[in-house]
Design a protein around this motif. Structure first.
Motif, PDB file in Angstrom:
ATOM      1  N   GLU A 197       0.586  -1.294   0.051  1.00 33.66           N
ATOM      2  CA  GLU A 197      -0.079   0.069   0.169  1.00 33.66           C
ATOM      3  C   GLU A 197       0.885   1.307   0.044  1.00 33.66           C
ATOM      4  N   THR A 198       2.114   1.518   0.613  1.00 35.49           N
ATOM      5  CA  THR A 198       2.891   2.430   0.479  1.00 35.49           C
ATOM      6  C   THR A 198       3.379   2.575  -0.788  1.00 35.49           C
ATOM      7  N   TYR A 240      -6.858  -2.164  -3.226  1.00 36.02           N
ATOM      8  CA  TYR A 240      -8.011  -1.265  -2.377  1.00 36.02           C
ATOM      9  C   TYR A 240      -9.192  -1.820  -1.985  1.00 36.02           C
ATOM     10  N   PHE A 241      -9.860  -2.425  -3.090  1.00 33.71           N
ATOM     11  CA  PHE A 241     -11.216  -3.049  -2.908  1.00 33.71           C
ATOM     12  C   PHE A 241     -11.119  -4.637  -2.855  1.00 33.71           C
ATOM     13  N   PHE A 327      -0.667   7.071   7.893  1.00 35.70           N
ATOM     14  CA  PHE A 327      -1.952   7.276   8.387  1.00 35.70           C
ATOM     15  C   PHE A 327      -3.003   5.797   7.928  1.00 35.70           C
ATOM     16  N   PRO A 328      -2.853   5.458   6.562  1.00 36.64           N
ATOM     17  CA  PRO A 328      -3.523   4.388   6.005  1.00 36.64           C
ATOM     18  C   PRO A 328      -3.357   2.946   7.272  1.00 36.64           C
ATOM     19  N   THR A 341       6.716  -1.693   7.815  1.00 40.77           N
ATOM     20  CA  THR A 341       5.882  -0.692   6.769  1.00 40.77           C
ATOM     21  C   THR A 341       6.701   0.757   6.945  1.00 40.77           C
ATOM     22  N   VAL A 342       7.153   0.820   8.363  1.00 43.70           N
ATOM     23  CA  VAL A 342       7.966   2.076   8.866  1.00 43.70           C
ATOM     24  C   VAL A 342       9.242   1.967   8.133  1.00 43.70           C
TER      25      VAL A 342
END
Length: 505
Positions: A197-198, A240-241, A327-328, A341-342
């Motif tokens: 996602e990032t 996303y979906f 935020f996500p 993720t970080v």
């Protein structure tokens, strides 16, 4: 005479930078020979073997994650590399080599310089080393297949995408045919968005901003970017979906709490920036950027004319990126993002930060410096001093020291323990034994490598996947007589380099 001395000093400084960066990169590559699969790796490999590749990927999309390219690479790699256990030792080598190559390609397209030019190679090596030494968790971001083939692969694709975007823009400016570049860019964009996602957010944003900038130049300039924006929007929708996202997010208690997500991303975003800014390697990389920018400018063919408004927008976007990109994760999980993720956000911030420093260097560069560059004793002397400090900071870096200790002591011992376990599993098969209890590891976990091993609970999901992969009914490990130790030596390092509680042994 001064010019000759300056040129020799410049070459010496570049050589020192290359050696320091290469030492760090080779250490992490060498440590990769001791990496071991864990947790989700066995779940994916066992699922592919049981259901078939495409059926399992489709079920994974429906039940857990929409990362179509990250999941595909994660599922296919063991099939291509000769097995889950054998192929693991090559992951760090392939990914770090690809990251270096992508960085060199991006710099070559940005400055219109050869990829194998000395300064481009050194800058790409330094960038790769700074990124690796800044990882909060090499174990999950580099050596764990489920993390590295989704997150680090996306970082590599983002660099390739940026270089191709520069190349396509040059083709448009020069009225050259760019269909091959456009098709390649669309393919890389598709892969980058599907990795995680990032990467999806950064790739889609880059295309959208470029499209907006090109609209004022007419349809001829805008239509390729509109096509890429459509590709980005369609691929982002696929991610996303995905039904699996809803399933996964339902497992988090505090997900979809807007106030909590805003507060968490704001506080943690600011906290991570402060953590990165404490790293001497990061600070010295910042100090090196103006010097390397001058050398790239001198050897390249592009003429830059940065605008004040663009510089301010670039700086603001870079400083806000950790908050916006966290935020996500806070929205979907309601808590701290995983360290991988970080680390992916750190990559975006590092790229934006170094690009911003280079852009400000070009904006404030005195006219005469474009021609003379570092051909002055004072300037090249300062470059040499910063290069020496960077080499020293690389060796003193906490991640480097931990990796060095692991490579010398903890990693070989843990690898021997795992090999002993595999021998016990083989012996169990020969004796027709379907249930197995393996010894606990009583040594020192390699903090750079260790991620997530099986537990003393045979019905834990990790143990279930592990047992299925090795064709056992059940497997668990004994409870250790003593708690496994962390590394005895803890080099000074900021809090953000420490292992998070949920991933501690």
């Amino acid at each position: 005479m001064n010019a000759v001395i300056s040129l020799k000093t410049e070459k010496l400084a570049l050589s020192l930078l290359a050696l320091a960066a290469l030492a760090a990169i080779l250490l992490f590559i060498a440590l990769g020979q001791y990496a071991q699969p864990s947790a989700d790796d066995f779940c994916m490999a066992e699922g592919v073997r049981r259901e078939g590749l495409w059926t399992h990927l489709w079920n994974h999309y429906q039940e857990w994650s929409g990362r179509y390219s990250g999941n595909t690479l994660y599922a296919i790699y063991p099939l291509l590399s000769g097995g889950l256990l054998y192929g693991y030792k090559f992951i760090a080598l392939l990914l770090l080599l690809s990251l270096f190559t992508a960085a060199a390609f991006c710099l070559s397209r940005l400055f219109l310089i050869r990829m194998n030019a000395n300064v481009a190679v050194v800058a790409a090596l330094a960038f790769t080393a700074v990124y690796v030494l800044g990882l909060r968790s090499p174990a999950s971001s580099l050596y764990w297949m489920a993390g590295s083939l989704s997150y680090l692969t996306a970082n590599i694709l983002l660099l390739l995408m940026a270089g191709l975007m520069f190349q396509l823009a040059d083709h448009q400016r020069e009225a050259k045919r760019g269909s091959a570049t456009l098709l390649t860019l669309a393919f890389v964009l598709t892969l980058a968005i599907g990795a995680n996602e990032t990467g999806m957010l950064m790739a889609a944003t880059a295309v959208a901003v470029t499209l907006l900038a090109s609209l004022s130049k007419g349809w001829r300039m805008a239509w390729p970017w509109l096509l890429l924006f459509i590709v980005a929007a369609a691929c982002s929708a696929v991610v996303y979906f995905a039904p699996g996202n809803t399933v996964r997010e339902s497992t988090f208690r505090y997900g979809h709490d807007l106030l909590r997500a805003m507060q968490g991303s704001l506080i943690m975003g600011a906290w991570t920036i402060l953590g990165w800014a404490q790293s001497p390697v990061f600070l010295l990389a910042t100090a090196l950027t103006p010097f390397l920018t001058l050398l790239l400018l001198r050897n390249g063919q592009r003429q830059f004319r940065p605008r004040k408004r663009s510089l301010l927008a670039l700086a603001a976007g870079t400083l806000l990126s950790p908050i916006l990109l966290e935020f996500p994760a806070w929205w979907s999980m309601g808590g701290w993002p995983p360290v991988r993720t970080v680390d992916a956000i750190y990559f975006v911030f590092l790229c934006g930060w170094l690009f911003t420093v280079g852009a400000f260097t070009l904006y404030f560069l005195p006219p005469g410096w474009r021609e003379t560059g570092l051909a002055r004793p004072g300037r090249v002397g300062a470059f040499m001093a910063v290069a020496v400090l960077f080499a020293l900071a690389t060796y003193a870096n906490g991640s480097f020291q931990h990796a060095l200790l692991d490579w010398r002591h903890a990693a070989p011992a843990f690898n021997a323990y795992i090999q002993q376990r595999y021998a016990l599993i083989d012996a169990a098969h020969q004796q027709g034994q379907r249930r197995l209890i393996v010894p606990a590891f009583e040594g020192e976990y390699p903090r750079s490598l260790y991620f997530n091993d099986i537990l003393p609970l045979s019905f834990d999901w990790r143990n279930v996947c592990y047992a299925r992969y090795f064709d056992l009914d059940r497997i668990k490990r004994k409870r250790g007589q003593t708690k496994p130790r962390q590394a005895r030596m803890h080099p000074p390092s900021p809090a953000w380099t420490q292992t998070s509680p949920e991933e501690a042994p």
